[in-house]
Motif scaffolding. Sequence first.
Motif, PDB file in Angstrom:
ATOM      1  N   PRO A  62       0.807  -1.240   0.000  1.00  0.00           N
ATOM      2  CA  PRO A  62       0.000   0.000   0.000  1.00  0.00           C
ATOM      3  C   PRO A  62       0.827   1.271   0.000  1.00  0.00           C
ATOM      4  CG  PRO A  62      -0.105  -1.130   2.136  1.00  0.00           C
ATOM      5  CD  PRO A  62       0.528  -2.078   1.173  1.00  0.00           C
ATOM      6  N   ASN A  63       2.125   1.186   0.310  1.00  0.00           N
ATOM      7  CA  ASN A  63       2.949   2.394   0.342  1.00  0.00           C
ATOM      8  C   ASN A  63       4.055   2.372  -0.694  1.00  0.00           C
ATOM      9  OD1 ASN A  63       2.187   1.857   3.555  1.00  0.00           O
ATOM     10  ND2 ASN A  63       1.832   3.928   2.803  1.00  0.00           N
ATOM     11  N   VAL A  64       3.852   1.588  -1.744  1.00  0.00           N
ATOM     12  CA  VAL A  64       4.749   1.586  -2.898  1.00  0.00           C
ATOM     13  C   VAL A  64       3.943   2.034  -4.110  1.00  0.00           C
ATOM     14  CG1 VAL A  64       6.137   0.162  -4.450  1.00  0.00           C
ATOM     15  CG2 VAL A  64       6.250  -0.221  -1.986  1.00  0.00           C
ATOM     16  N   VAL A  65       4.448   3.032  -4.825  1.00  0.00           N
ATOM     17  CA  VAL A  65       3.752   3.517  -6.022  1.00  0.00           C
ATOM     18  C   VAL A  65       3.738   2.410  -7.061  1.00  0.00           C
ATOM     19  CG1 VAL A  65       3.782   5.193  -7.891  1.00  0.00           C
ATOM     20  CG2 VAL A  65       4.398   5.901  -5.584  1.00  0.00           C
ATOM     21  N   VAL A  66       2.558   2.036  -7.517  1.00  0.00           N
ATOM     22  CA  VAL A  66       2.427   0.937  -8.471  1.00  0.00           C
ATOM     23  C   VAL A  66       2.807   1.411  -9.870  1.00  0.00           C
ATOM     24  CG1 VAL A  66       0.628  -0.178  -7.128  1.00  0.00           C
ATOM     25  CG2 VAL A  66       0.004   1.469  -8.912  1.00  0.00           C
ATOM     26  N   ILE A  67       3.147   0.471 -10.710  1.00  0.00           N
ATOM     27  CA  ILE A  67       3.448   0.755 -12.113  1.00  0.00           C
ATOM     28  C   ILE A  67       2.318   0.161 -12.949  1.00  0.00           C
ATOM     29  CG2 ILE A  67       5.035   0.294 -14.018  1.00  0.00           C
ATOM     30  CD1 ILE A  67       7.303   0.287 -12.001  1.00  0.00           C
ATOM     31  N   HIS A  68       1.638   1.016 -13.697  1.00  0.00           N
ATOM     32  CA  HIS A  68       0.504   0.553 -14.501  1.00  0.00           C
ATOM     33  C   HIS A  68       0.961  -0.229 -15.725  1.00  0.00           C
ATOM     34  CE1 HIS A  68      -2.205   2.664 -11.987  1.00  0.00           C
ATOM     35  NE2 HIS A  68      -2.054   3.883 -12.496  1.00  0.00           N
ATOM     36  N   GLU A  69       1.950   0.309 -16.423  1.00  0.00           N
ATOM     37  CA  GLU A  69       2.290  -0.267 -17.727  1.00  0.00           C
ATOM     38  C   GLU A  69       3.737   0.056 -18.079  1.00  0.00           C
ATOM     39  OE1 GLU A  69       0.045  -0.605 -21.994  1.00  0.00           O
ATOM     40  OE2 GLU A  69       0.371   1.424 -21.240  1.00  0.00           O
ATOM     41  N   VAL A  70       4.372  -0.860 -18.811  1.00  0.00           N
ATOM     42  CA  VAL A  70       5.733  -0.678 -19.311  1.00  0.00           C
ATOM     43  C   VAL A  70       5.680  -0.785 -20.826  1.00  0.00           C
ATOM     44  CG1 VAL A  70       8.089  -1.562 -19.265  1.00  0.00           C
ATOM     45  CG2 VAL A  70       6.660  -1.752 -17.234  1.00  0.00           C
ATOM     46  N   GLY A  71       6.409   0.078 -21.503  1.00  0.00           N
ATOM     47  CA  GLY A  71       6.427   0.014 -22.961  1.00  0.00           C
ATOM     48  C   GLY A  71       7.515   0.887 -23.543  1.00  0.00           C
ATOM     49  N   ARG A  72       7.362   1.219 -24.827  1.00  0.00           N
ATOM     50  CA  ARG A  72       8.327   2.074 -25.513  1.00  0.00           C
ATOM     51  C   ARG A  72       7.585   3.158 -26.290  1.00  0.00           C
ATOM     52  NH1 ARG A  72      13.648  -1.124 -27.627  1.00  0.00           N
ATOM     53  NH2 ARG A  72      13.670  -2.787 -26.069  1.00  0.00           N
ATOM     54  N   THR A  73       8.235   4.307 -26.389  1.00  0.00           N
ATOM     55  CA  THR A  73       7.692   5.393 -27.200  1.00  0.00           C
ATOM     56  C   THR A  73       7.891   5.061 -28.677  1.00  0.00           C
ATOM     57  OG1 THR A  73       9.781   6.612 -27.302  1.00  0.00           O
ATOM     58  CG2 THR A  73       8.378   6.993 -25.378  1.00  0.00           C
ATOM     59  N   ARG A  74       7.325   5.890 -29.546  1.00  0.00           N
ATOM     60  CA  ARG A  74       7.515   5.668 -30.986  1.00  0.00           C
ATOM     61  C   ARG A  74       8.982   5.786 -31.378  1.00  0.00           C
ATOM     62  NH1 ARG A  74       2.848   5.195 -33.703  1.00  0.00           N
ATOM     63  NH2 ARG A  74       0.936   6.122 -32.799  1.00  0.00           N
ATOM     64  N   GLU A  75       9.761   6.535 -30.563  1.00  0.00           N
ATOM     65  CA  GLU A  75      11.198   6.672 -30.824  1.00  0.00           C
ATOM     66  C   GLU A  75      12.008   5.497 -30.269  1.00  0.00           C
ATOM     67  OE1 GLU A  75       9.349   8.933 -29.232  1.00  0.00           O
ATOM     68  OE2 GLU A  75       9.061  10.410 -30.825  1.00  0.00           O
ATOM     69  N   GLY A  76      11.344   4.554 -29.579  1.00  0.00           N
ATOM     70  CA  GLY A  76      12.027   3.379 -29.058  1.00  0.00           C
ATOM     71  C   GLY A  76      12.567   3.522 -27.652  1.00  0.00           C
ATOM     72  N   LEU A  77      12.238   4.618 -26.943  1.00  0.00           N
ATOM     73  CA  LEU A  77      12.734   4.817 -25.580  1.00  0.00           C
ATOM     74  C   LEU A  77      11.791   4.148 -24.578  1.00  0.00           C
ATOM     75  CD1 LEU A  77      13.761   8.581 -25.750  1.00  0.00           C
ATOM     76  CD2 LEU A  77      15.264   6.585 -25.816  1.00  0.00           C
ATOM     77  N   PRO A  78      12.326   3.428 -23.598  1.00  0.00           N
ATOM     78  CA  PRO A  78      11.464   2.780 -22.602  1.00  0.00           C
ATOM     79  C   PRO A  78      10.733   3.819 -21.758  1.00  0.00           C
ATOM     80  CG  PRO A  78      13.692   1.861 -22.562  1.00  0.00           C
ATOM     81  CD  PRO A  78      13.748   3.105 -23.397  1.00  0.00           C
ATOM     82  N   TYR A  79       9.521   3.468 -21.343  1.00  0.00           N
ATOM     83  CA  TYR A  79       8.764   4.313 -20.434  1.00  0.00           C
ATOM     84  C   TYR A  79       7.987   3.406 -19.491  1.00  0.00           C
ATOM     85  CZ  TYR A  79       4.294   3.156 -22.614  1.00  0.00           C
ATOM     86  OH  TYR A  79       3.197   2.477 -23.055  1.00  0.00           O
ATOM     87  N   TYR A  80       7.507   3.967 -18.397  1.00  0.00           N
ATOM     88  CA  TYR A  80       6.510   3.272 -17.584  1.00  0.00           C
ATOM     89  C   TYR A  80       5.544   4.312 -17.040  1.00  0.00           C
ATOM     90  CZ  TYR A  80       9.436   4.498 -13.494  1.00  0.00           C
ATOM     91  OH  TYR A  80      10.164   5.156 -12.546  1.00  0.00           O
ATOM     92  N   ALA A  81       4.292   3.888 -16.906  1.00  0.00           N
ATOM     93  CA  ALA A  81       3.217   4.770 -16.444  1.00  0.00           C
ATOM     94  C   ALA A  81       2.844   4.391 -15.016  1.00  0.00           C
ATOM     95  CB  ALA A  81       2.001   4.643 -17.357  1.00  0.00           C
ATOM     96  N   MET A  82       2.563   5.397 -14.206  1.00  0.00           N
ATOM     97  CA  MET A  82       2.210   5.188 -12.799  1.00  0.00           C
ATOM     98  C   MET A  82       1.159   6.222 -12.417  1.00  0.00           C
ATOM     99  SD  MET A  82       5.773   6.658 -11.201  1.00  0.00           S
ATOM    100  CE  MET A  82       6.488   8.179 -11.820  1.00  0.00           C
ATOM    101  N   PRO A  83       0.523   6.085 -11.262  1.00  0.00           N
ATOM    102  CA  PRO A  83      -0.506   7.063 -10.865  1.00  0.00           C
ATOM    103  C   PRO A  83       0.090   8.464 -10.745  1.00  0.00           C
ATOM    104  CG  PRO A  83      -0.583   5.114  -9.452  1.00  0.00           C
ATOM    105  CD  PRO A  83       0.662   4.998 -10.271  1.00  0.00           C
ATOM    106  N   TYR A  84      -0.707   9.442 -11.057  1.00  0.00           N
ATOM    107  CA  TYR A  84      -0.300  10.826 -10.875  1.00  0.00           C
ATOM    108  C   TYR A  84      -0.707  11.261  -9.478  1.00  0.00           C
ATOM    109  CZ  TYR A  84      -0.204  15.906 -11.258  1.00  0.00           C
ATOM    110  OH  TYR A  84       0.048  17.241 -11.038  1.00  0.00           O
ATOM    111  N   LEU A  85       0.275  11.587  -8.660  1.00  0.00           N
ATOM    112  CA  LEU A  85       0.045  11.998  -7.273  1.00  0.00           C
ATOM    113  C   LEU A  85       0.282  13.503  -7.191  1.00  0.00           C
ATOM    114  CD1 LEU A  85       1.897   9.014  -5.579  1.00  0.00           C
ATOM    115  CD2 LEU A  85      -0.558   9.279  -5.948  1.00  0.00           C
ATOM    116  N   ALA A  86      -0.811  14.247  -7.120  1.00  0.00           N
ATOM    117  CA  ALA A  86      -0.739  15.698  -7.274  1.00  0.00           C
ATOM    118  C   ALA A  86      -0.346  16.436  -6.001  1.00  0.00           C
ATOM    119  CB  ALA A  86      -2.097  16.226  -7.764  1.00  0.00           C
ATOM    120  N   ARG A  87      -0.225  15.734  -4.879  1.00  0.00           N
ATOM    121  CA  ARG A  87       0.034  16.433  -3.623  1.00  0.00           C
ATOM    122  C   ARG A  87       1.520  16.632  -3.347  1.00  0.00           C
ATOM    123  NH1 ARG A  87      -4.086  17.486  -0.226  1.00  0.00           N
ATOM    124  NH2 ARG A  87      -6.127  16.633  -0.792  1.00  0.00           N
ATOM    125  N   GLY A  88       2.333  16.345  -4.309  1.00  0.00           N
ATOM    126  CA  GLY A  88       3.746  16.675  -4.187  1.00  0.00           C
ATOM    127  C   GLY A  88       4.557  15.630  -3.436  1.00  0.00           C
TER     128      GLY A  88
END
Length: 658
Positions: free
Chosen positions: A65-91
């Motif tokens: 519960p206190n580790v930011v989860v990773i939604h998805e792993v992939g690559r951009t159209r340029e081939g660079l790795p990325y991963y998506a996670m929740p947006y936590l707006a409270r800084g």
Amino acid sequence: MPEIAGYRLRRVINHGGMSTVYLGEQIGLAREVAIKVMLPLALSDEVSRRRFENEVRTIARLEHPNVVVIHEVGRTREGLPYYAMPYLARGHLGQRDLSKDEPRAISIMETLLSALDYAHARGVVHRDVKAENVLFDDAERPLLADFGIALRRGFGPRVTAAGLAVGSTAYMAPEQARGEDVDGRADLYSLGVLGWEMLTGRLPFEAADALSMAVMHAQDPIPKLPQHLRHWQRFMNRALAKQPGQRFQDAAEMTEALADVQRSGFVHSLKRLMPRRNRLRQWAVPLWAGVAVAAVAVVAIGFGLSSAQDDEFFRVERAAAAPASAVTSPVAGDPTDAMLAPLPEAPLQRSLEEARRYIRLGKLTAPADGNAYNSLLTAWHADSTSPDVRAGVTELTRALGDQLAAAVRERNDQRAREHMLNATTLAQQTGSADSPAMRALREQAVAALQARIELDGKRNDREDAQRSAALAAELDLPKATSARLIAQAKAIGGLRAGETVAVGSLTQDNSRITVALSPRPVSRAEYARFASASNRSPALCRERASLLRVLAPRNWESPGFKQGDGEPVVCVSQADAEAYAQWYSQQTGRRYRLPTAAEAENLNDTPGRALSMWLRDCGRDCQQRQASGASWRSRQAQRPLAAARGYDDVGFRLVRER
């Protein structure tokens, strides 16, 4: 903006040396996400990119519960790795001031320790615990982000990458800054730094650049906390220990220590709220009077209830014919038993006693599982302000100084370097680099080197003297002292090539060997150092059939007549002499041996008592070796003697091959 299928990127949230974080929308689920895209410089080839993706997938399986989860792993159209996670707006934590909210700081540390304990149990080490990686959700829960991503491939790129160097090294454990393999204890060090920052509003070590920051973490003593936070000092001394073995060994141990801090903090707060002593005296008499009246009232009520009801609360059963011993022995469960029981031994005192015992045994830095150095550092981390701990540091430093000086005299340069390194590290960790004990240690080293160079001068051996002088710089002695010793070594005359040609000594290719002959025999003092270092048993002296040898055995320590330390050693076997030459070669890094018969022609007469000298050459067989030169017992120019026994008229010299 990078193009990522299924996402719409809006703006940049943050830039880093290895990545850029964007605010985006996952179109299919209509939710805001933070997308971290790795920069090309962070992942230079296809193999490293695939490795990165595999590691991210491993970390994505962390469900806490206190580790930011990773939604998805992939690559951009340029081939660079990325991963998506929740947006936590409270800084993140670095944007909050908790210096006046100690309970909240403790709560956050407990939460992060829970997350780290979970990850470490699954073989994942974060390696980048810092304020910017602690984010808050809408419920104000702290969550640990970037779990194991940024430093998965080592810390190197972060040290050199612009914008992230100082941010990482500010929390980095010493072993991580040195590029060594790290485990969960590095995360606990970083969490200790983070705790310090929350409590005080600043970092424990502050520097203008990443390299200076890393050096401070590796070498500088742990600072002192402000007075109102002194109940945290022991905890921080342990959390920020330079060596991983001196820290909390896992998150559970650190959590337990954090609970102790909470308890001590409560007591500390009570002490601050207590009235001053003079005010306490004003209230003492009426307070105790009130307590006495209340006590009498309680007893009266109790007895009244006892008479009115069949209540057993105040009734004492009388034992028939109780034994005499029962009258004097305390009642089982009596509170006075606990009060009179001896107090448990404090960990600080136990560590100090261990350190003193190891010093008496000469176990200063070894073996690894029990030595004075480790025990003393444990005590120092428990309470660095204790006068007993400071006295222990002084005692250990003096013992290291004695062993350092002995190693210098015995020409065991590697051992001397180790002793100086241990003493210097101890001084750095305990803030005693300029203490009287450290100054005395350096003076001991200088005196031992001075005596060694003087001995080299008596041997007319300039090369060994220069090696001795060079050791001063390796031991980090003052530059002026080093320069003086080097000049002294250069002033020695040295052995001339024309004086050291070994007549008749040929190599396999019939070329001549040039050797330096020692100007005098090996002395008793020199041989004593070898015997002590090697634990070599003394050979029996004199002839096998000698009745005197049976009645009063002789050896090199007691040859049957008085000798000074500077006189030639006798009663050593040819095997002893060969062993000494081998040991001395190891100490000096040069090749020493016994002379051959041909080389012995260049030996000068020994002053004082006439002695023969052991040679390498065999006698009738190699169970016997030749002794060269007439002695006070024999007029023979050369005679075969048993190689395994010593003789009171035979010593030995060495030759050094050029």
